[in-house]
Design an enzyme around this catalytic site. Structure first.
Site, PDB file in Angstrom:
ATOM      1  N   HIS A   1       1.631   4.403  -3.046  1.00  0.00           N
ATOM      2  CA  HIS A   1       1.657   5.871  -3.013  1.00  0.00           C
ATOM      3  C   HIS A   1       2.813   6.403  -3.861  1.00  0.00           C
ATOM      4  O   HIS A   1       2.667   7.403  -4.577  1.00  0.00           O
ATOM      5  CB  HIS A   1       1.805   6.367  -1.571  1.00  0.00           C
TER       6      HIS A   1
ATOM      7  N   GLU B   1      -5.754   7.194  -1.089  1.00  0.00           N
ATOM      8  CA  GLU B   1      -5.618   6.003  -0.260  1.00  0.00           C
ATOM      9  C   GLU B   1      -6.352   4.818  -0.882  1.00  0.00           C
ATOM     10  O   GLU B   1      -5.861   3.680  -0.846  1.00  0.00           O
ATOM     11  CB  GLU B   1      -6.167   6.283   1.144  1.00  0.00           C
TER      12      GLU B   1
ATOM     13  N   HIS C   1       0.838  -1.206   0.000  1.00  0.00           N
ATOM     14  CA  HIS C   1       0.000   0.000   0.000  1.00  0.00           C
ATOM     15  C   HIS C   1       0.870   1.253   0.000  1.00  0.00           C
ATOM     16  O   HIS C   1       0.625   2.184  -0.782  1.00  0.00           O
ATOM     17  CB  HIS C   1      -0.913  -0.019   1.231  1.00  0.00           C
ATOM     18  N   GLU C   2       1.884   1.286   0.862  1.00  0.00           N
ATOM     19  CA  GLU C   2       2.758   2.466   0.931  1.00  0.00           C
ATOM     20  C   GLU C   2       3.565   2.628  -0.351  1.00  0.00           C
ATOM     21  O   GLU C   2       3.776   3.745  -0.830  1.00  0.00           O
ATOM     22  CB  GLU C   2       3.697   2.354   2.143  1.00  0.00           C
TER      23      GLU C   2
END
Length: 418
Positions: free
Chosen positions: A282, A358, A278-279
């Site tokens: 970004h 997100e 997930h990070e």
């Protein structure tokens, strides 16, 4: 005017507190809609009855403290002007030195100290709430240390920015906002660059990830995403909180992949890899750069609108407040009040953009890992450890949430087709 200010401010604030209390404790619904009952997004399926009760209470009290503090700085800035405190701070600074680069920082220090003292009880209440519900683990001494670090970093940065700002106002009364914006661009880039290596280590100890096998897997994911990282950092957060987090921040050679030790301790390896994916999402989707570009654009609009309102406000009430004009540093509380109100107005839009980013990172992570069970499990565990509300009231969501609600995130993952 002073008596009228006290009466009206107290009356409006008390009414505001009563309305927000009624909204959070009586009107707003907690829990998930009937259609989501029994799904992975239903906290009843992964939390005990006691955890459910605590999460709802904690969410209510946490939101109530947020709403209590929301107008507090506005009241302080207005009070400083109405009661002539701003003029006293200005006069004291000018008695100490006639030089702008000395008397303006003195004024900023005095205003920052007053604001910090008056808002301290609410900050302490937040800390106490977190500790009482088992989220916060930090000692009072450690918490005060972090508070003082934040105060001095914030005051030093603010003193520098405000000094430069008032130099521009005094030299370019019609274009100061534009020149201020032009100077803010390199400043924001510089702060983003130094954040991971200069500011963050003032609060926490960073070290190389203690699990070399896990680090190797995370770096393999980073290499797949073309992230120029040579190591993964672990930060000791368990001495401060039981909550979990991970992030990728910084730009250029200072970019860092960071995991909280609480995340490592509470999640299994597959769940940690989903969180890191997930990070990484970004970074791949350039959310950091888009965030920077958005901040630059918002700053441009905010400075221009603030400039227009600021001149009107000082022309209208400056004499009443004993402020000599827009070039007088005693006008600073009015300017800060205007910027704070503009920020509040823009906040729901900024949070909506953040929630979309997100959601995009969640989609990237599940596509990269192809592990729906680990993804859902990680979000459920995040909910449990932070006593989060999976489906907060609408007003709380739109004013506080930079992420989609856990109900929305888990539902998206459960519907993902592997």
């Amino acid at each position: 005017m002073k008596k009228r200010f006290v009466i009206w401010t107290a009356g409006i604030y008390i009414l505001y507190v009563l309305v927000m209390g009624a909204y959070l404790f009586w009107w707003a619904d907690f829990g998930v809609p009937e259609a989501y009952e029994g799904t992975g997004a239903d906290p009843a399926t992964f939390m005990t009855d006691r955890q459910l009760e605590l999460s709802q209470d904690y969410s209510r009290y946490q939101s109530m403290l947020y709403f209590l503090g929301l107008p507090l700085e506005w009241i302080i800035y207005l009070g400083v002007l109405v009661f002539g405190v701003s003029r006293l701070f200005r006069d004291f600074g000018e008695r100490v030195s006639r030089f702008t680069f000395i008397n303006i920082p003195i004024y900023v220090l005095l205003l920052s100290t007053l604001t910090w003292v008056l808002t301290f009880p609410l900050d302490y209440a937040r800390r106490t709430l977190s500790v009482n519900y088992g989220i916060g683990t930090q000692s009072f001494t450690g918490w005060m240390r972090d508070q003082l670090i934040s105060f001095w970093i914030g005051t030093l940065i603010m003193a520098m920015l405000i000094t430069v700002l008032y130099v521009l106002i005094r030299r370019f009364q019609k274009r100061w906002w534009l020149y201020a914006w032009m100077l803010m661009i390199p400043f924001m880039i510089f702060m983003m660059y130094i954040q991971p290596v200069v500011i963050d280590p003032l609060y926490n100890d960073f070290s190389r990830l203690s699990n070399p096998q896990l680090e190797e897997k995370i770096l393999a994911m980073a290499e797949q995403a073309d992230i120029p990282a040579e190591r993964v950092y672990e930060v000791n957060m368990s001495e401060k909180t039981n909550a979990m987090n991970a992030y990728v921040n910084g730009i250029g050679s200072n970019l860092r992949i960071v995991l909280w030790d609480t995340t490592l301790n509470k999640l299994d390896e597959s769940e940690v890899l989903f969180i890191m994916a997930h990070e990484i999402g970004h970074y791949v989707k350039n959310h950091l750069l888009w965030m920077l570009a958005g901040s630059i654009a918002v700053t441009f609009g905010g400075l221009y609108v603030g400039y227009r309102i600021f001149h009107v406000v000082i022309n209208r009430w400056g004499n009443t407040w004993k402020v000599k004009g827009v070039t007088d540093v005693a006008s600073l509380p009015a300017l800060l009040l205007i910027f704070s109100l503009l920020s509040f107005i823009a906040n729901p839009v900024e949070l909506a953009v953040s929630r979309n980013a997100e959601k995009s990172a969640d989609e990237y992570a599940i596509e990269m890992t192809q592990d729906r069970e680990a993804a859902v499990g990680s979000f459920q565990q995040l909910t449990v450890t932070a006593l989060s509300d999976v489906n907060p009231p609408a007003l709380v969501k739109y004013l506080r949430y930079g992420h989609p609600t856990m109900m929305e995130r888990i539902t998206m993952l459960e519907s993902y087709q592997q």
